[in-house]
Design a protein around this motif. Structure first.
Motif: not given
Length: 400
Positions: A258, A329, A332-333, A336, A343, A346-347, A380, A384
């Motif tokens: 991810i 997550l 990670r959002a 991104e 965003v 899925s996050r 997730v 992706d």
């Protein structure tokens, strides 16, 4: 007419040559080894007595350790790491970070002064070393002065917390010190009479800085692998042991997948295309801290699951097992958004899914809680893949 002789390398300020290679040096990779131990000790500290106070203490230590790495990495981006004086600076920071690491198990006890004092010494010592080294370049010297002033201010709560406070009080003093350190960086270290560091002096190099952050994330995953490989219970059946081990490995693999999907691969391009590289400098330390905190918490959850995969899952354990992936997550959002200015659903969807399954998992064994986290992360990763399948590689967001 005679031409001017080039200034000897030893007399030039140790700043980066714009035309020089920005590849990561072997000394920087050697420096990173300290953090393999530091992250492992923090994750072990978290599970020593799982609770909110222990979690807050672990976060404070992680933020301090992370900041020694992040600022040292920035120094090697702005200054020439091939120069002897910068190599000496990196080695000194490595020694200090290792000394801080040895104090982690007792940082909120008998070794608080070693932890805080070393942190202060690393950052103030860096400034005292750099200011005379760049005295021939007034703008660079003023930048070093600004940074030094802010770390001198934060040194007060760091040392007061270590010398005169204990328990919760120490935690609040150190949290205030970290707030000063992190806020100073975000504001570009404004100082009365000097102002803030100009954007022209905050430009970063795509190739070097992105590679450094990617490398540290891999180090964090190394902590999860280390736990999976060393914390293997001998008191349960092989089926239970193998199930817990397999889930731990699967979660680690999904965290890597991810992270690298699109944003991790395109970070250098996104920085290079931006007309304001300092924008990434302002955000990358915070987004990666959140992801690293998620991985460290997830590794602590592996520790719990591998040692006791059966029985009901205590709420505090559940918070660690599911909270680690949720933190990752969330970071990670934000990561991104740095790269694409958007965003993926899925996050936040993954975070909501982890919250939704938590009440039911409280009645099941820890191995099932870890399995629930594995399924959410797998969802997730599948989202992706489906989003990008059959489409040309997505371009980073245009400059703002």
């Amino acid at each position: 007419m005679p031409t001017a002789m080039p200034e000897p390398a030893g007399r030039r300020p140790p700043v980066r040559d714009p035309e020089a290679s920005r590849r990561v040096t072997l000394l920087e990779l050697f420096f990173d080894l300290v953090y393999v131990v530091a992250l492992a000790l923090i994750s072990r500290y978290l599970v020593g007595a799982v609770g909110w106070e222990r979690a807050a203490q672990s976060l404070i230590m992680l933020m301090a350790i992370w900041w020694t790495w992040a600022i040292t990495t920035l120094v090697t981006d702005l200054y020439d790491p091939q120069r002897a004086e910068i190599k000496l600076l990196v080695v000194a920071a490595m020694f200090g970070a290792l000394l801080m690491t040895t104090a982690i198990p007792e940082a909120f006890g008998a070794r608080g002064l070693i932890f805080a004092g070393t942190y202060v010494a690393i950052h103030l010592g860096r400034g005292l070393f750099l200011m005379p080294a760049v005295h021939r370049e007034p703008q660079t010297r003023r930048r070093a002065i600004r940074v030094f002033v802010w770390f001198a201010v934060s040194a007060v709560p760091w040392l007061v917390g270590a010398l005169a406070a204990h328990g919760i009080a120490r935690m609040w003093f150190w949290a205030a010190a970290l707030a000063v350190d992190y806020l100073g960086f975000r504001l570009a270290y404004p100082v009365p009479g000097l102002g803030a560091v100009p954007d022209a002096q905050r430009n970063v190099t795509a190739e070097h800085l992105s590679e450094r952050y990617q490398q540290f994330f891999i180090i964090a995953l190394g902590d999860a692998v280390l736990v999976s490989g060393t914390v293997f219970s001998r008191y349960h059946s092989e089926v239970e042991n193998i199930a817990a081990f397999t889930i731990s490995f699967g979660v680690t693999l999904l965290l890597w997948r991810i992270y690298v999907h699109r944003s991790g691969e395109l970070l250098p391009d996104a920085i290079a295309r931006s007309n304001q590289p300092s924008r990434f400098l302002n955000t990358a330390p915070y987004t990666h801290l959140l992801m690293v905190a998620g991985v460290v918490t997830t590794a602590a959850g592996f520790d719990l699951v591998l040692l006791e995969p059966t029985g009901r899952t205590p709420p505090a354990w559940l918070a660690v097992i599911l909270g680690g992936p949720a933190l990752f997550l969330a970071g990670r959002a934000a990561f991104e958004y740095e790269v694409f200015s958007r965003v993926s659903w899925s996050r936040p969807g993954g975070v909501l899914a982890l919250l939704a399954i938590a009440p039911a998992l409280a009645f099941l064994a820890p191995v099932y809680a870890a399995g629930g986290a594995l399924l959410v992360l797998a969802g997730v990763a599948v989202a992706d893949h489906r989003r990008s399948r059959g489409r040309p590689p997505e371009e980073p967001a245009p400059p703002h």
